[in-house]
Motif scaffolding. Structure first.
Motif, PDB file in Angstrom:
ATOM      1  N   PHE A   1       0.844  -1.201   0.000  1.00 21.58           N
ATOM      2  CA  PHE A   1       0.000   0.000   0.000  1.00 21.58           C
ATOM      3  C   PHE A   1       0.880   1.252   0.000  1.00 21.58           C
ATOM      4  O   PHE A   1       0.651   2.202  -0.769  1.00 21.58           O
ATOM      5  CB  PHE A   1      -0.928  -0.015   1.224  1.00 21.58           C
ATOM      6  N   ALA A   2       1.898   1.233   0.827  1.00 12.45           N
ATOM      7  CA  ALA A   2       2.765   2.418   0.961  1.00 12.45           C
ATOM      8  C   ALA A   2       3.502   2.718  -0.342  1.00 12.45           C
ATOM      9  O   ALA A   2       3.695   3.877  -0.698  1.00 12.45           O
ATOM     10  CB  ALA A   2       3.766   2.204   2.095  1.00 12.45           C
ATOM     11  N   SER A   3       3.907   1.689  -1.064  1.00 12.66           N
ATOM     12  CA  SER A   3       4.740   1.964  -2.242  1.00 12.66           C
ATOM     13  C   SER A   3       3.950   1.953  -3.548  1.00 12.66           C
ATOM     14  O   SER A   3       4.325   2.610  -4.510  1.00 12.66           O
ATOM     15  CB  SER A   3       5.902   0.978  -2.322  1.00 12.66           C
ATOM     16  N   GLU A   4       2.835   1.185  -3.602  1.00 10.55           N
ATOM     17  CA  GLU A   4       2.138   1.039  -4.885  1.00 10.55           C
ATOM     18  C   GLU A   4       0.669   1.450  -4.847  1.00 10.55           C
ATOM     19  O   GLU A   4      -0.029   1.384  -5.861  1.00 10.55           O
ATOM     20  CB  GLU A   4       2.237  -0.419  -5.366  1.00 10.55           C
ATOM     21  N   ASN A   5       0.178   1.822  -3.682  1.00  8.52           N
ATOM     22  CA  ASN A   5      -1.226   2.223  -3.519  1.00  8.52           C
ATOM     23  C   ASN A   5      -2.216   1.114  -3.947  1.00  8.52           C
ATOM     24  O   ASN A   5      -3.225   1.374  -4.566  1.00  8.52           O
ATOM     25  CB  ASN A   5      -1.513   3.525  -4.286  1.00  8.52           C
ATOM     26  N   VAL A   6      -1.826  -0.118  -3.619  1.00  8.05           N
ATOM     27  CA  VAL A   6      -2.706  -1.270  -3.872  1.00  8.05           C
ATOM     28  C   VAL A   6      -3.047  -1.884  -2.514  1.00  8.05           C
ATOM     29  O   VAL A   6      -2.142  -2.095  -1.698  1.00  8.05           O
ATOM     30  CB  VAL A   6      -2.003  -2.329  -4.750  1.00  8.05           C
ATOM     31  N   THR A   7      -4.332  -2.137  -2.269  1.00  6.30           N
ATOM     32  CA  THR A   7      -4.724  -2.740  -0.998  1.00  6.30           C
ATOM     33  C   THR A   7      -5.094  -4.204  -1.185  1.00  6.30           C
ATOM     34  O   THR A   7      -5.947  -4.537  -2.016  1.00  6.30           O
ATOM     35  CB  THR A   7      -5.931  -1.995  -0.371  1.00  6.30           C
ATOM     36  N   VAL A   8      -4.422  -5.070  -0.405  1.00  4.41           N
ATOM     37  CA  VAL A   8      -4.793  -6.488  -0.339  1.00  4.41           C
ATOM     38  C   VAL A   8      -4.999  -6.819   1.146  1.00  4.41           C
ATOM     39  O   VAL A   8      -4.654  -6.020   2.014  1.00  4.41           O
ATOM     40  CB  VAL A   8      -3.707  -7.396  -0.962  1.00  4.41           C
ATOM     41  N   LEU A   9      -5.565  -7.972   1.415  1.00  8.43           N
ATOM     42  CA  LEU A   9      -5.911  -8.296   2.804  1.00  8.43           C
ATOM     43  C   LEU A   9      -4.930  -9.319   3.392  1.00  8.43           C
ATOM     44  O   LEU A   9      -4.771 -10.413   2.832  1.00  8.43           O
ATOM     45  CB  LEU A   9      -7.332  -8.869   2.830  1.00  8.43           C
ATOM     46  N   PRO A  10      -4.268  -8.976   4.524  1.00  2.42           N
ATOM     47  CA  PRO A  10      -3.387  -9.967   5.160  1.00  2.42           C
ATOM     48  C   PRO A  10      -4.182 -11.214   5.549  1.00  2.42           C
ATOM     49  O   PRO A  10      -5.264 -11.116   6.146  1.00  2.42           O
ATOM     50  CB  PRO A  10      -2.885  -9.237   6.415  1.00  2.42           C
ATOM     51  N   GLY A  11      -3.630 -12.380   5.205  1.00  9.02           N
ATOM     52  CA  GLY A  11      -4.337 -13.630   5.473  1.00  9.02           C
ATOM     53  C   GLY A  11      -4.671 -13.838   6.940  1.00  9.02           C
ATOM     54  O   GLY A  11      -5.709 -14.407   7.277  1.00  9.02           O
ATOM     55  N   SER A  12      -3.778 -13.357   7.830  1.00  7.09           N
ATOM     56  CA  SER A  12      -4.012 -13.598   9.258  1.00  7.09           C
ATOM     57  C   SER A  12      -5.200 -12.800   9.785  1.00  7.09           C
ATOM     58  O   SER A  12      -5.666 -13.066  10.895  1.00  7.09           O
ATOM     59  CB  SER A  12      -2.751 -13.262  10.068  1.00  7.09           C
ATOM     60  N   TYR A  13      -5.714 -11.827   9.010  1.00  6.36           N
ATOM     61  CA  TYR A  13      -6.938 -11.133   9.438  1.00  6.36           C
ATOM     62  C   TYR A  13      -8.166 -12.025   9.225  1.00  6.36           C
ATOM     63  O   TYR A  13      -9.259 -11.704   9.656  1.00  6.36           O
ATOM     64  CB  TYR A  13      -7.113  -9.818   8.666  1.00  6.36           C
ATOM     65  N   LEU A  14      -7.951 -13.119   8.500  1.00 10.22           N
ATOM     66  CA  LEU A  14      -9.061 -14.045   8.223  1.00 10.22           C
ATOM     67  C   LEU A  14      -8.883 -15.367   8.958  1.00 10.22           C
ATOM     68  O   LEU A  14      -9.634 -16.309   8.716  1.00 10.22           O
ATOM     69  CB  LEU A  14      -9.119 -14.354   6.716  1.00 10.22           C
ATOM     70  N   SER A  15      -7.885 -15.443   9.830  1.00  9.68           N
ATOM     71  CA  SER A  15      -7.589 -16.734  10.462  1.00  9.68           C
ATOM     72  C   SER A  15      -7.343 -16.546  11.950  1.00  9.68           C
ATOM     73  O   SER A  15      -7.251 -15.422  12.439  1.00  9.68           O
ATOM     74  CB  SER A  15      -6.351 -17.355   9.808  1.00  9.68           C
ATOM     75  N   ARG A  16      -7.210 -17.669  12.648  1.00 11.79           N
ATOM     76  CA  ARG A  16      -6.865 -17.656  14.074  1.00 11.79           C
ATOM     77  C   ARG A  16      -5.740 -18.658  14.293  1.00 11.79           C
ATOM     78  O   ARG A  16      -5.740 -19.718  13.654  1.00 11.79           O
ATOM     79  CB  ARG A  16      -8.068 -18.090  14.940  1.00 11.79           C
ATOM     80  N   PRO A  17      -4.833 -18.350  15.234  1.00  9.38           N
ATOM     81  CA  PRO A  17      -3.846 -19.372  15.588  1.00  9.38           C
ATOM     82  C   PRO A  17      -4.589 -20.556  16.206  1.00  9.38           C
ATOM     83  O   PRO A  17      -5.449 -20.361  17.065  1.00  9.38           O
ATOM     84  CB  PRO A  17      -2.965 -18.684  16.641  1.00  9.38           C
ATOM     85  N   PHE A  18      -4.303 -21.748  15.725  1.00  9.16           N
ATOM     86  CA  PHE A  18      -4.999 -22.926  16.257  1.00  9.16           C
ATOM     87  C   PHE A  18      -4.110 -24.138  16.058  1.00  9.16           C
ATOM     88  O   PHE A  18      -3.505 -24.299  14.998  1.00  9.16           O
ATOM     89  CB  PHE A  18      -6.339 -23.122  15.527  1.00  9.16           C
ATOM     90  N   ASN A  19      -4.042 -24.998  17.088  1.00  8.16           N
ATOM     91  CA  ASN A  19      -3.169 -26.180  17.034  1.00  8.16           C
ATOM     92  C   ASN A  19      -1.749 -25.798  16.614  1.00  8.16           C
ATOM     93  O   ASN A  19      -1.165 -26.382  15.705  1.00  8.16           O
ATOM     94  CB  ASN A  19      -3.732 -27.232  16.059  1.00  8.16           C
ATOM     95  N   GLU A  20      -1.265 -24.781  17.283  1.00  6.77           N
ATOM     96  CA  GLU A  20       0.130 -24.335  17.110  1.00  6.77           C
ATOM     97  C   GLU A  20       0.487 -23.836  15.723  1.00  6.77           C
ATOM     98  O   GLU A  20       1.642 -23.825  15.324  1.00  6.77           O
ATOM     99  CB  GLU A  20       1.103 -25.452  17.511  1.00  6.77           C
ATOM    100  N   SER A  21      -0.519 -23.463  14.941  1.00  5.93           N
ATOM    101  CA  SER A  21      -0.154 -22.802  13.682  1.00  5.93           C
ATOM    102  C   SER A  21      -1.248 -21.813  13.298  1.00  5.93           C
ATOM    103  O   SER A  21      -2.371 -21.884  13.810  1.00  5.93           O
ATOM    104  CB  SER A  21       0.092 -23.828  12.573  1.00  5.93           C
ATOM    105  N   ASP A  22      -0.885 -20.893  12.425  1.00  7.35           N
ATOM    106  CA  ASP A  22      -1.865 -19.933  11.948  1.00  7.35           C
ATOM    107  C   ASP A  22      -1.853 -19.983  10.416  1.00  7.35           C
ATOM    108  O   ASP A  22      -0.943 -19.458   9.764  1.00  7.35           O
ATOM    109  CB  ASP A  22      -1.507 -18.524  12.442  1.00  7.35           C
ATOM    110  N   PRO A  23      -2.851 -20.635   9.836  1.00  5.09           N
ATOM    111  CA  PRO A  23      -2.819 -20.873   8.388  1.00  5.09           C
ATOM    112  C   PRO A  23      -2.999 -19.607   7.540  1.00  5.09           C
ATOM    113  O   PRO A  23      -2.852 -19.675   6.317  1.00  5.09           O
ATOM    114  CB  PRO A  23      -3.973 -21.854   8.168  1.00  5.09           C
ATOM    115  N   GLY A  24      -3.289 -18.474   8.174  1.00  8.28           N
ATOM    116  CA  GLY A  24      -3.391 -17.228   7.403  1.00  8.28           C
ATOM    117  C   GLY A  24      -2.047 -16.533   7.247  1.00  8.28           C
ATOM    118  O   GLY A  24      -1.897 -15.610   6.450  1.00  8.28           O
TER     119      GLY A  24
END
Ligand SMILES: Cc1ncc(COP(=O)(O)O)c(C=O)c1O
Length: 398
Positions: free
Chosen positions: A346-369
């Motif tokens: 976003f800072a360099s190219e003015n393109v917005t994408v969504l971080p995967g971890s905003y759609l996931s939760r840490p579970f069973n010792e990993s965070d698939p996002g």
């Protein structure tokens, strides 16, 4: 206040707004938003016309069950699309209109969950956040099924302990998946229906991306189709959720349906009567026009194919890009953390994408996002092409 409200997480787009706060992107590059899964193709004229033609319907209270011709159009669509014999699904008892699947996916859990039994609601991880909020506000505990590259971005139901299945009251599945676009094969759906019978839980199958797929000759299979294949012709414990938002580029119409198990839908109908969420009559007529027409859906898929292909051609020069079997998302692996990737892009190219971890939760010792971003190819093709070039340039700077 309901104490379960305290467990709700901020919505992914609130987190994203915070991530971008204070950053001034380059002013010579127009902003391109690939973060929100809001279709941007034109809403077909037949839908708009039907809405306008039936504006006089605003003078009547709509009924919770909706017009018989609306449910008829939905049942005919299901029969056509999933090759289910037309007489198996009774539009009187096995279909209800909903005002978009979001409210239905949420309210379904409120109706279904029995909170005194320490219930679990199972869902994929990453996921559409409504499942989690619905479970929490219904007094259940969410249990996550991590979907990772190793398991082809599909939940691995065999890793779920028996003690979890015994406490499971509701299982959300999302096929095609948001954000991965993965499609659960029919054999897996059949297996799930058997598990639902064995452990007595209900499957809520979110199929709202089922009409956006890559191979015209290979549409994603649905839960009701799988039920019929194993002789569950009454669709016991199975409920599907469908929407016009993505299929027909009508996210503002707020129109979809639930269909399946008559006994469950009878109780859900009762719930909805009190909840007060009948679909306005003009919306019902616009929906009839939409479910009866398939030509606009075929055209829509083609537009996405062109965007996927152009996007992949450009971005593949910088990183591995996989076109998913369905949905309009690219679930891109990032060479740096997903947060850093989204923020710096976003800072360099003015393109917005969504971080995967905003759609996931840490579970069973990993965070698939982690180390993924979700890119929604909703913008017009020229913007998608421009975005692919900018993301490519950005990756080359890392
Ligand atoms: C997986 C999934 N399910 C359901 C919805 C809700 O769609 P609608 O309420 O517009 O039918 C969305 C919307 O983005 C979604 O991504």
């Amino acid at each position: 206040m309901n104490p379960n409200l305290n467990h709700l997480q901020p919505y992914p787009f609130e987190k994203l707004a915070r991530l971008k706060q204070g950053i001034v992107p380059p002013t010579d590059k127009a902003h391109i938003a690939l973060s929100i899964g809001e279709p941007k193709h034109i809403t077909p004229h037949i839908i708009q016309e039907a809405l306008i033609t039936h504006m006089h319907g605003l003078s009547a209270y709509p009924s919770t069950r909706g017009l018989p011709e609306l449910r008829q159009s939905m049942s005919e669509w299901i029969a056509r699309r999933f090759q289910i014999p037309a007489d198996l699904l009774d539009p009187e008892t096995q279909i209800l209109p909903v005002n978009g699947t979001r409210e239905a996916l949420f309210s379904f859990a409120q109706c279904l969950v029995e909170p005194s039994e320490k219930p679990l609601v199972l869902m994929p991880n990453p996921f559409y956040q409504i499942y989690e909020g619905a479970a929490l506000l219904a007094g259940a505990q969410p249990y996550f099924l991590n979907t990772t590259e190793e398991n082809a971005y599909l939940p691995d139901f065999d890793t779920v302990p028996e003690s979890v299945w015994r406490r499971c009251q509701l299982l959300y599945i999302c096929s095609p998946g948001n954000p991965t676009g993965a499609v659960i094969p029919q054999t897996q759906l059949e297996y799930l229906i058997e598990l639902a019978e064995r452990y007595d839980f209900v499957i809520a199958s979110d199929e709202c991306y089922s009409e956006i797929y890559a191979d015209e000759n290979n549409p994603p299979t649905g839960l009701l189709e799988a039920a019929v294949a194993i002789g569950n012709t009454e669709f016991k414990r199975c409920v599907i959720f469908h929407s016009l938002s993505k299929r027909s580029n009508a996210p503002g119409l707020r129109s979809g349906f639930v269909a399946g198990d008559a006994e469950i839908l009878q109780r859900y109908f009762q719930y909805r009567t009190y909840h007060g969420c009948a679909m306005p009559v003009p919306t019902q007529h616009a929906s009839i026009a939409a479910w009866r027409d398939e030509a606009h859906v075929v055209d829509n898929r083609q537009l996405y194919r062109e965007k996927f292909s152009a996007f992949k051609d450009i971005l593949s020069e910088a990183t591995a890009v996989t076109i998913p079997p369905a949905s309009f998302y690219i679930w891109l692996k990032t060479p740096v953390s997903e947060i850093q990737f989204a923020q710096q892009l976003f800072a360099s190219e003015n393109v917005t994408v969504l971080p995967g971890s905003y759609l996931s939760r840490p579970f069973n010792e990993s965070d698939p996002g982690r180390n993924h971003v979700r890119i929604a190819l909703v913008a017009p093709i020229y913007e998608c092409i421009d975005a692919a070039r900018r993301i490519k340039n950005f990756i080359h700077t890392l």
